[in-house]
Design an enzyme around this catalytic site. Structure first.
Site, PDB file in Angstrom:
ATOM      1  N   LYS A 299       0.822  -1.204   0.000  1.00  0.00           N
ATOM      2  CA  LYS A 299       0.000   0.000   0.000  1.00  0.00           C
ATOM      3  C   LYS A 299       0.863   1.265   0.000  1.00  0.00           C
ATOM      4  CE  LYS A 299      -3.839  -2.353   2.233  1.00  0.00           C
ATOM      5  NZ  LYS A 299      -4.238  -2.919   0.986  1.00  0.00           N
ATOM      6  N   CYS A 300       1.882   1.249  -0.836  1.00  0.00           N
ATOM      7  CA  CYS A 300       2.862   2.323  -0.898  1.00  0.00           C
ATOM      8  C   CYS A 300       2.762   3.001  -2.265  1.00  0.00           C
ATOM      9  CB  CYS A 300       4.259   1.716  -0.709  1.00  0.00           C
ATOM     10  SG  CYS A 300       5.646   2.837  -0.911  1.00  0.00           S
ATOM     11  N   GLY A 301       3.156   4.259  -2.327  1.00  0.00           N
ATOM     12  CA  GLY A 301       3.181   4.942  -3.616  1.00  0.00           C
ATOM     13  C   GLY A 301       4.123   4.290  -4.613  1.00  0.00           C
TER      14      GLY A 301
ATOM     15  N   THR B  11       4.466   0.966  -4.810  1.00  0.00           N
ATOM     16  CA  THR B  11       4.003  -0.405  -5.034  1.00  0.00           C
ATOM     17  C   THR B  11       3.939  -0.778  -6.524  1.00  0.00           C
ATOM     18  OG1 THR B  11       2.805  -0.404  -2.941  1.00  0.00           O
ATOM     19  CG2 THR B  11       2.136  -2.051  -4.557  1.00  0.00           C
TER      20      THR B  11
END
Length: 158
Positions: A34-36, A38
């Site tokens: 759930k990371c930018g 990803t």
């Protein structure tokens, strides 16, 4: 001792040795769902498919230490990687990469390939470490470095 002498936990909680990748070029990455960054799973998988037959492997290590961006359990992480990004490279058990509970693998990687100005701490998800065939970390790449930008460095080691 080299990186390929270490053991790690698989997604199902078992222990396995990195020795099964001895003699290969590795790209070891701390990941999060759930990371930018990803979407870099796509680029990592592309590298895996492009160079895999030549002795290259991507190894993913989920980490929840940065913004709680990897909240899922092993099954959720595996499902996400497979269904969303068609990941076929190994994704291991969730680990810590910094602090007192940091995994020995990442302690070794940080010591062999320090960051900017010699810093050891990993700053965010998708920090990438390039490991040569001798099992030594020879490169460290920031989360902002797209996987395809590492292709020439991988090629040089193959």
């Amino acid at each position: 001792m080299t990186i390929t002498d270490l053991t790690v936990r698989t997604a199902d909680g078992a222990t396995t040795g990195l020795g099964q990748w001895r003699g290969q070029v590795l790209l070891i990455v701390n990941t999060a769902s759930k990371c930018g960054f990803t979407p870099q799973y796509d680029g990592l998988e592309a590298l895996h498919r492009r160079f895999g037959s030549r002795g290259f492997e991507v190894l993913g290590f989920p980490c929840n230490q940065f913004g709680a961006q990897e909240p899922g359990d092993a099954a959720e992480i595996a499902s996400f990687c497979s269904l969303t990004y068609d990941v076929t490279f190994p994704v291991f058990a969730k680990i810590d990469v910094n602090g007192a509970a940091a995994d020995p693998l990442f302690e070794r990687l940080k010591a062999e390939a320090p960051g900017l100005l010699g810093s050891k701490a990993i700053k965010w998800n998708f920090t990438k470490f390039l490991v040569d065939r001798a099992g030594k970390a020879v490169g460290r790449y920031a989360p902002t470095t797209k996987p395809e930008a590492i292709a020439a460095d991988i090629e040089a080691l193959l």
